[in-house]
Write a protein that holds these residues in place. Sequence first.
Motif, PDB file in Angstrom:
ATOM      1  N   THR A  37       0.829  -1.200   0.000  1.00  0.00           N
ATOM      2  CA  THR A  37       0.000   0.000   0.000  1.00  0.00           C
ATOM      3  C   THR A  37       0.865   1.252   0.000  1.00  0.00           C
ATOM      4  OG1 THR A  37      -1.751  -1.152   1.185  1.00  0.00           O
ATOM      5  CG2 THR A  37      -1.810   1.259   1.251  1.00  0.00           C
ATOM      6  N   TRP A  38       0.486   2.193  -0.869  1.00  0.00           N
ATOM      7  CA  TRP A  38       1.135   3.496  -0.971  1.00  0.00           C
ATOM      8  C   TRP A  38       0.066   4.571  -0.804  1.00  0.00           C
ATOM      9  CZ3 TRP A  38       6.339   4.152  -1.423  1.00  0.00           C
ATOM     10  CH2 TRP A  38       7.102   3.055  -1.835  1.00  0.00           C
ATOM     11  N   ALA A  58      -2.987   3.639  -3.238  1.00  0.00           N
ATOM     12  CA  ALA A  58      -2.834   2.625  -4.269  1.00  0.00           C
ATOM     13  C   ALA A  58      -2.310   1.363  -3.614  1.00  0.00           C
ATOM     14  CB  ALA A  58      -1.865   3.095  -5.344  1.00  0.00           C
ATOM     15  N   ASP A  59      -2.897   0.237  -3.974  1.00  0.00           N
ATOM     16  CA  ASP A  59      -2.454  -1.060  -3.471  1.00  0.00           C
ATOM     17  C   ASP A  59      -1.954  -1.877  -4.655  1.00  0.00           C
ATOM     18  OD1 ASP A  59      -3.259  -1.003  -0.570  1.00  0.00           O
ATOM     19  OD2 ASP A  59      -5.185  -0.559  -1.509  1.00  0.00           O
ATOM     20  N   TYR A  60      -0.735  -2.380  -4.531  1.00  0.00           N
ATOM     21  CA  TYR A  60      -0.118  -3.192  -5.585  1.00  0.00           C
ATOM     22  C   TYR A  60       0.119  -4.589  -5.046  1.00  0.00           C
ATOM     23  CZ  TYR A  60       0.839   1.462  -7.355  1.00  0.00           C
ATOM     24  OH  TYR A  60       0.718   2.763  -7.786  1.00  0.00           O
ATOM     25  N   TYR A 127      12.245   1.775   0.142  1.00  0.00           N
ATOM     26  CA  TYR A 127      10.875   1.592  -0.358  1.00  0.00           C
ATOM     27  C   TYR A 127       9.815   2.215   0.552  1.00  0.00           C
ATOM     28  CZ  TYR A 127      12.863  -1.522  -3.852  1.00  0.00           C
ATOM     29  OH  TYR A 127      13.586  -2.029  -4.900  1.00  0.00           O
ATOM     30  N   GLN A 128      10.171   3.310   1.229  1.00  0.00           N
ATOM     31  CA  GLN A 128       9.188   4.014   2.049  1.00  0.00           C
ATOM     32  C   GLN A 128       8.600   5.220   1.324  1.00  0.00           C
ATOM     33  OE1 GLN A 128       8.049   2.766   5.113  1.00  0.00           O
ATOM     34  NE2 GLN A 128       9.195   1.102   4.155  1.00  0.00           N
ATOM     35  N   VAL A 142       3.931  11.665  -5.748  1.00  0.00           N
ATOM     36  CA  VAL A 142       4.828  11.356  -4.636  1.00  0.00           C
ATOM     37  C   VAL A 142       4.017  10.477  -3.703  1.00  0.00           C
ATOM     38  CG1 VAL A 142       6.176  12.222  -2.702  1.00  0.00           C
ATOM     39  CG2 VAL A 142       6.092  13.536  -4.844  1.00  0.00           C
ATOM     40  N   LEU A 143       4.537   9.291  -3.430  1.00  0.00           N
ATOM     41  CA  LEU A 143       3.838   8.299  -2.610  1.00  0.00           C
ATOM     42  C   LEU A 143       4.674   7.959  -1.381  1.00  0.00           C
ATOM     43  CD1 LEU A 143       2.972   5.878  -5.561  1.00  0.00           C
ATOM     44  CD2 LEU A 143       1.534   7.718  -4.653  1.00  0.00           C
ATOM     45  N   SER A 144       3.991   7.562  -0.317  1.00  0.00           N
ATOM     46  CA  SER A 144       4.706   7.069   0.869  1.00  0.00           C
ATOM     47  C   SER A 144       3.932   5.913   1.473  1.00  0.00           C
ATOM     48  CB  SER A 144       4.907   8.186   1.901  1.00  0.00           C
ATOM     49  OG  SER A 144       3.727   8.420   2.623  1.00  0.00           O
TER      50      SER A 144
END
Length: 175
Positions: A37-38, A58-60, A127-128, A142-144
Motif C-alpha cells: 500500500t502506498w 494505491a495497493d499493488y 521503499y518508504q 509522490v507516494l509514501s
Amino acid sequence: MKKSASVLLVMLLAGCAQPNPDLVVQKDVDLSKYAGTWYEQARLPNRFQSKCAGDVQADYVLQSGSVLQVTNQCRLQDGSVEVAIGEGRLAGGDSTSKLEVRFAPSWLSWLPMVWGDYWIIQLQDDYQYSLVGTPNREYLWVLSRDKEGDKAKVQALLEFAEEQGFDTSNVVTAL
C-alpha cells in the motif's frame, strides 16, 4: 548583419534542443518490495483524479513475476469512496522501473492506447517513499507508505522532479 546571423543561429540551436531529455529512473526496482500500500502525498492535477477530495491510496499486489494487480481508491467530496482496479506490467526492455498500467477491461489490453506509463523515478528510505511519473512529464505522484508522509522528504522528491523537467508549480498535496 552579424547580429541577425547570431540571433538566427541561437534560434536554430534552440529549435534543436531536446525539450524532454530521457527521464532518469530508479535502477533495479524490486517489485516484490514495491508491492503493498502506498499513500499519495502529492500529484500533478490530472483528469482521472479530478473528483478525488482526499485519502488517495494505491495497493499493488505482485501476481506472476512482473504483473501487478493495481487497486486505486480515493475519497470523493460526498464522503464516498471511488475504486479503480487495473493491471501493471513491465513496459519492455530490462528496466523494472518502467511500468505500464491499464484500468480498461482486460479484453481491451491488446490496444496500446489503454496502457499508460508508470515510471518509478526515485525510491527513498528502503521503499518508504516513491516518486512516479511519465516520460512526457504530464503526470507525477509522490507516494509514501505512511498516510502522512514527512513533509521534508516529499519536498525533496518534488525538487528532484523539478530538476527532471516536471512543472511542479500546480502540485496538489495531501499534507
